[in-house]
Motif scaffolding. Sequence first.
Motif, PDB file in Angstrom:
ATOM      1  N   GLN A   1       0.828  -1.209   0.000  1.00 63.75           N
ATOM      2  CA  GLN A   1       0.000   0.000   0.000  1.00 63.75           C
ATOM      3  C   GLN A   1       0.862   1.260   0.000  1.00 63.75           C
ATOM      4  N   ILE A   2       1.976   1.208   0.724  1.00 67.99           N
ATOM      5  CA  ILE A   2       2.882   2.360   0.750  1.00 67.99           C
ATOM      6  C   ILE A   2       3.485   2.593  -0.630  1.00 67.99           C
ATOM      7  N   ASP A   3       3.914   1.518  -1.289  1.00 66.40           N
ATOM      8  CA  ASP A   3       4.488   1.657  -2.632  1.00 66.40           C
ATOM      9  C   ASP A   3       3.476   2.264  -3.600  1.00 66.40           C
ATOM     10  N   LYS A   4       2.226   1.819  -3.513  1.00 63.41           N
ATOM     11  CA  LYS A   4       1.193   2.371  -4.392  1.00 63.41           C
ATOM     12  C   LYS A   4       0.946   3.839  -4.077  1.00 63.41           C
ATOM     13  N   LEU A   5       0.895   4.172  -2.797  1.00 66.05           N
ATOM     14  CA  LEU A   5       0.662   5.555  -2.391  1.00 66.05           C
ATOM     15  C   LEU A   5       1.772   6.460  -2.926  1.00 66.05           C
ATOM     16  N   CYS A   6       3.035   6.014  -2.795  1.00 60.85           N
ATOM     17  CA  CYS A   6       4.157   6.819  -3.288  1.00 60.85           C
ATOM     18  C   CYS A   6       4.123   6.954  -4.804  1.00 60.85           C
ATOM     19  N   ALA A   7       3.722   5.869  -5.478  1.00 54.94           N
ATOM     20  CA  ALA A   7       3.620   5.920  -6.942  1.00 54.94           C
ATOM     21  C   ALA A   7       2.536   6.903  -7.370  1.00 54.94           C
ATOM     22  N   ASP A   8       1.404   6.910  -6.664  1.00 53.43           N
ATOM     23  CA  ASP A   8       0.315   7.846  -6.980  1.00 53.43           C
ATOM     24  C   ASP A   8       0.751   9.288  -6.748  1.00 53.43           C
ATOM     25  N   VAL A   9       1.497   9.512  -5.675  1.00 52.24           N
ATOM     26  CA  VAL A   9       1.986  10.860  -5.379  1.00 52.24           C
ATOM     27  C   VAL A   9       2.914  11.335  -6.482  1.00 52.24           C
ATOM     28  N   GLU A  10       3.779  10.453  -6.951  1.00 52.29           N
ATOM     29  CA  GLU A  10       4.716  10.833  -8.014  1.00 52.29           C
ATOM     30  C   GLU A  10       3.979  11.213  -9.293  1.00 52.29           C
ATOM     31  N   VAL A  11       2.910  10.476  -9.610  1.00 52.78           N
ATOM     32  CA  VAL A  11       2.127  10.786 -10.805  1.00 52.78           C
ATOM     33  C   VAL A  11       1.496  12.172 -10.681  1.00 52.78           C
ATOM     34  N   GLN A  12       0.950  12.477  -9.509  1.00 54.18           N
ATOM     35  CA  GLN A  12       0.259  13.752  -9.323  1.00 54.18           C
ATOM     36  C   GLN A  12       1.215  14.930  -9.191  1.00 54.18           C
ATOM     37  N   ALA A  13       2.329  14.704  -8.498  1.00 58.02           N
ATOM     38  CA  ALA A  13       3.244  15.810  -8.208  1.00 58.02           C
ATOM     39  C   ALA A  13       4.375  15.936  -9.225  1.00 58.02           C
ATOM     40  N   GLY A  14       4.641  14.872  -9.985  1.00 53.67           N
ATOM     41  CA  GLY A  14       5.770  14.892 -10.904  1.00 53.67           C
ATOM     42  C   GLY A  14       7.095  14.842 -10.179  1.00 53.67           C
ATOM     43  N   ASN A  15       7.078  14.341  -8.969  1.00 52.28           N
ATOM     44  CA  ASN A  15       8.278  14.307  -8.134  1.00 52.28           C
ATOM     45  C   ASN A  15       8.162  13.119  -7.184  1.00 52.28           C
ATOM     46  N   LYS A  16       9.262  12.453  -6.909  1.00 51.48           N
ATOM     47  CA  LYS A  16       9.237  11.250  -6.082  1.00 51.48           C
ATOM     48  C   LYS A  16       8.933  11.564  -4.617  1.00 51.48           C
ATOM     49  N   ALA A  17       8.312  10.596  -3.962  1.00 50.60           N
ATOM     50  CA  ALA A  17       8.092  10.659  -2.513  1.00 50.60           C
ATOM     51  C   ALA A  17       8.897   9.534  -1.860  1.00 50.60           C
ATOM     52  N   TYR A  18       9.372   9.779  -0.639  1.00 49.74           N
ATOM     53  CA  TYR A  18      10.184   8.803   0.094  1.00 49.74           C
ATOM     54  C   TYR A  18       9.551   8.581   1.467  1.00 49.74           C
ATOM     55  N   TRP A  19      10.070   7.605   2.214  1.00 51.05           N
ATOM     56  CA  TRP A  19       9.422   7.312   3.498  1.00 51.05           C
ATOM     57  C   TRP A  19      10.311   6.469   4.403  1.00 51.05           C
ATOM     58  N   PHE A  20       9.948   6.464   5.668  1.00 49.16           N
ATOM     59  CA  PHE A  20      10.425   5.480   6.641  1.00 49.16           C
ATOM     60  C   PHE A  20       9.416   5.437   7.778  1.00 49.16           C
ATOM     61  N   ARG A  21       9.570   4.455   8.662  1.00 46.11           N
ATOM     62  CA  ARG A  21       8.642   4.304   9.780  1.00 46.11           C
ATOM     63  C   ARG A  21       9.404   4.138  11.083  1.00 46.11           C
ATOM     64  N   LEU A  22       8.736   4.466  12.184  1.00 46.81           N
ATOM     65  CA  LEU A  22       9.223   4.110  13.512  1.00 46.81           C
ATOM     66  C   LEU A  22       8.310   3.002  14.004  1.00 46.81           C
TER      67      LEU A  22
END
Length: 594
Positions: free
Chosen positions: A337-358
């Motif tokens: 789900q995180i990978d899909k969310l980041c992919a959707d953000v990249e499509v909308q923003a034209g820029n990559k999103a990154y992440w990490f968790r605690l």
Amino acid sequence: MECQTFYRSHTCGELRMAQAGQSVTLAGFLDNFREVGAGLGFAVLRDFYGTTQVVCESEEMVKTFKGLNKESTVQVTGVVRERDSKNPKLPTGDIEVVPQAVTVLGRCRHNELPFQVNRSREADEAARLKYRYLDLRNPEVKKNIVLRSQVVAALRSAMIDHGFMEITTPILTASSPEGARDYLVPSRKHPGKFYALPQAPQQFKQLLMASGFDKYFQIAPCFRDEDARGDRSPGEFYQLDMEMAFAGQEDVFAVLEDVLPPVFAKYGAYDTASSAPFLRIPYAEAMEKYGTDKPDLRIDLTVTDATGLLADCGFEPFAGNTVKAVVVSGFEGTRKQIDKLCADVEVQAGNKAYWFRLDENGELVGGIAKFVQERKAAVIAALGLEPGCFVGLSAGKKGAAQKTAGVLVKALGAFCPNHFKKEQYAFCWIVDFPMYEIGEESGELEFCHNPFSMPSGGLEVLRKAAAGAVDPLAITADQYDLVCNGVELSSGAVRNHDPEIMVEAFQLVGLGEEDVKAKFPAMYNAFTYGAPPHAGIAPGVDRMVMLLAGEESIREIIPFPMNKNAQDLMMDAPGFVTEAQLEELHIKVTEVAE
């Protein structure tokens, strides 16, 4: 309410047990007919107001209905009686009509319809737009147009109650540089000259203020030759256009904060709307805190600047760039789900999103976690992390990082219901917009939004900018946007009513007094005769109704919309015209791309 006309005594949504035993006449569309046995069948008659069941108890009457295609319009005269099998889901579900006479008023000559009327929203959009008159017969589609009528009536009534006068402004006018492409109309009497359809009544409403009218409004049609998107229809749209003389920003705010919440609370899909005063957010703060100048305040997530914290963490995309972080507590998304969310953000923003968790054990995991391990304690403290937190990240030049973070906020808010209080209308004002910007294409100083806005600081700050004592990009305008649930409803401003200030403002973008006179002759000249200070705004009616109806596409609330390619498939517009028409207008088409 009874509907006594030549064709009917009652509507199809009106009959109840009180009319049992009465002889009535109904008229409407044949919604459905089913034969259940010899000499027995059930028809459903539908009109604007509802449906009524008609029970056929003779072979002759069954034969009559069987000979009709669905959607034929018929008149039925018969007797009302109580139904044996009641339908509690229908207002007319306690009764039925036994027909004595049936008259065909308008025969449907098509055995097959393009789609089932009551399921038209499931059909292909092109078919819906081509056969819009059938699509609109669907009660679910029709209700949005009814809602639109009710909202417009409520807005009109409220504006009149606030002392505003409704005045219509011209549709045929002069082309003017207001940001979008004009629709041009050739003049038959003046060869080589063109009218333009108004992108907005901007100049006319300001001229009304210069003419001595105090409070103006209209439900104004506007025309812009621009591409479609979910919240914008190509071609034409409507706005609640208003202007006030001897008024400033607070006066405009007071009117809309009084007019809009009752309309939204009464007609909206949600019954909760912000009350006055709406939250006011400076543009710079909105970009920093929400990553957008159209924040959705139903989402409780905000953006944190993490440049000093992470730019030098060793992750290459962060190096030398602005870094933004969005922290989400109680996040339960899977890696997929995180990978899909980041992919959707990249499509909308034209820029990559990154992440990490605690994670629940207090360890940094996933995404780019390995690059921040060495500064774990500082990251946890600076971002206020607790076990179970997710951190979405963006990087790039400041504007790109902000935009991507804003898209992250919306995406994460939609994914996490505990951070999204959806069922409300959350309004805010975005204020203190930049007066100028550097154009992406030109690389030169340009007006950021409305060139008719009053610069904060007036003539003095403009002169300082001209002398090099003030950076023009630091000048703000007395301009404001009204935003609801992440949708920009309108832009407005305190107007620049002083010709001297107007000329100075245009000189900063390389246009002199003669250019101002040439581009805006009526307004410039009118202001030289002494104009009152004035301010206004123009909330979009289409967007308002879209929000109220809970629709994702603006085409769902427009009676006869164009498609995404600015075509009216029903009327086949735009279309070719005859050579005679072109000759009369002194126009020659030299090449047409098929």
